[in-house]
Design an enzyme around this catalytic site. Sequence first.
Site, PDB file in Angstrom:
ATOM      1  N   HIS A 279      -5.571  33.736  46.222  1.00 55.35           N
ATOM      2  CA  HIS A 279      -5.853  32.119  46.450  1.00 55.35           C
ATOM      3  C   HIS A 279      -7.294  31.918  46.570  1.00 55.35           C
ATOM      4  O   HIS A 279      -8.007  31.115  45.843  1.00 55.35           O
ATOM      5  CB  HIS A 279      -5.190  31.950  47.746  1.00 55.35           C
ATOM      6  CG  HIS A 279      -5.711  30.590  48.395  1.00 55.35           C
ATOM      7  ND1 HIS A 279      -5.075  29.308  48.127  1.00 55.35           N
ATOM      8  CD2 HIS A 279      -6.729  30.063  48.956  1.00 55.35           C
ATOM      9  CE1 HIS A 279      -5.653  28.218  48.793  1.00 55.35           C
ATOM     10  NE2 HIS A 279      -7.002  28.807  49.267  1.00 55.35           N
ATOM     11  N   GLU A 280      -7.985  32.818  47.069  1.00 58.20           N
ATOM     12  CA  GLU A 280      -9.604  32.694  47.036  1.00 58.20           C
ATOM     13  C   GLU A 280     -10.098  32.811  45.877  1.00 58.20           C
ATOM     14  O   GLU A 280     -10.961  32.222  45.402  1.00 58.20           O
ATOM     15  CB  GLU A 280      -9.952  33.698  48.040  1.00 58.20           C
ATOM     16  CG  GLU A 280      -9.794  33.784  49.548  1.00 58.20           C
ATOM     17  CD  GLU A 280     -10.169  32.434  50.000  1.00 58.20           C
ATOM     18  OE1 GLU A 280     -11.301  31.778  49.551  1.00 58.20           O
ATOM     19  OE2 GLU A 280      -9.584  31.763  50.999  1.00 58.20           O
ATOM     20  N   HIS A 283     -10.104  29.543  43.936  1.00 62.58           N
ATOM     21  CA  HIS A 283     -11.064  28.869  44.287  1.00 62.58           C
ATOM     22  C   HIS A 283     -12.313  28.936  43.114  1.00 62.58           C
ATOM     23  O   HIS A 283     -13.103  28.125  42.741  1.00 62.58           O
ATOM     24  CB  HIS A 283     -11.731  29.053  45.798  1.00 62.58           C
ATOM     25  CG  HIS A 283     -10.793  28.072  46.535  1.00 62.58           C
ATOM     26  ND1 HIS A 283     -10.445  26.815  46.569  1.00 62.58           N
ATOM     27  CD2 HIS A 283     -10.159  28.388  47.514  1.00 62.58           C
ATOM     28  CE1 HIS A 283      -9.690  26.533  47.526  1.00 62.58           C
ATOM     29  NE2 HIS A 283      -9.411  27.615  48.383  1.00 62.58           N
ATOM     30  N   ASP A 361      -3.500  27.470  45.239  1.00 54.43           N
ATOM     31  CA  ASP A 361      -2.331  28.218  45.625  1.00 54.43           C
ATOM     32  C   ASP A 361      -1.507  28.368  44.233  1.00 54.43           C
ATOM     33  O   ASP A 361      -0.897  29.347  43.988  1.00 54.43           O
ATOM     34  CB  ASP A 361      -1.731  26.973  46.413  1.00 54.43           C
ATOM     35  CG  ASP A 361      -1.924  27.078  47.841  1.00 54.43           C
ATOM     36  OD1 ASP A 361      -2.416  28.087  48.061  1.00 54.43           O
ATOM     37  OD2 ASP A 361      -1.430  26.415  48.790  1.00 54.43           O
TER      38      ASP A 361
END
Length: 414
Positions: A279-280, A283, A361
Amino acid sequence: MTATEFTYIFIATLALNSLAKLWLARRHLAHIAAHRAAVPEAFCEKIQLADHQKAADYTSAKTRFTMFSMLFDIVLLLSFTLAGGIQFVAEVCQGWFNAPLAQGVATIVIVLLLSSLLEAPLNLYRTFVIEARFGFNKTTLRLYLIDAVKGLLLAAILGLPLLSGVLWLMERMGTYWWLYVWLVWVVFNLLILFIYPTFIAPLFNKFTPLQDEAMEARIEALLSRCGFATQGLFVMDGSKRSAHGNAYFTGFGKTKRIVFFDTLLERLSGNEVEAVLAHELGHFKRRHVMKRIAITFAMSLAFLWLLGLLMQTGWFYQGLGVTTPTTALALLLFFMVLPTFSFLLHPLLSAYSRKHEFEADNYAASQTAPADLVNALVKMYQDNAATLTPDPLYSSFYDSHPPAVVRIAHLQAQ
Ligand SMILES: [Zn+2]
């Protein structure tokens, strides 16, 4: 515009957005109370009623506290502006120093110190009463005070040269000073981002390279699968201060690193850690970090330009309780009243941030099993006692992350 007219506009705006904030908070409290009796259906297998009720009570306690501190902040803001607090401090500093630059720096520093001192009891209450009551506080008064001193020294070392430089540019650079100040601000921020992981964060926490070899191998595999280069994986001793857990990326370019809170690693399985990391990474892959930095810089340019216009008027100062206009007072007043007037940016920025969370996500779901991220999120909600039933309007106004129910449904649809 006359000074009196501006005073009325300021009071009306402050009153309107304070009422809006109180109304949203009341809605939030009512919504949580109405859903306290039962765990939402989507979570009834994963979350115990006792945990759900703890989250409700914790969120309510924090919301009530926010309402109180908001009222406190209004009193503080009005005391500094309309009641003449800033004017008083400025006059005292004029008696102490001869050079206008020194007077300006001293006035700003004293006002900032005074407001942090007055806010200190609230911060102590939040950490040692609210956080402690729900079992989250792990910090001691000693550590808390050491942190405060370190923070103050750091602010002095970094902030004083910046502030002096900014005031100097505002005085000397003529009509386009805001462009020069903006450039300095941009360079300063990039520098901070660059030195944060290696120089600033280690002043407050210990960072040790991830020792778990099996975990490291998994993470390296995920990183190379996603085409991501990093300067290392670190574990941070977050448990020193709080039981809340998290994971984040920090730095950019050569100093980029991934940091896990020890509290998070203890709780999540290997698959779940991988999902949170994916998820990170999302980003980064979707350039959210760059976009966020670009928006912040664009907004600061607009604000500085606006300050350039306002400081040429008389009503801006007099309307806010300052009778002797100076460059430093313009800067101080502007950033004090800015949150009042930029209140409506809140929901826009929150919505933008939630859009990014969905995208991250999606990315995680494309690299790891969506069910792993769902399980990790449930654990994080539970451990952080974050409510599963926020008021929808409150949430759309403030929340940087989508509500749990929406977010998990979105992942399960992948
Ligand atoms: Zn995120």
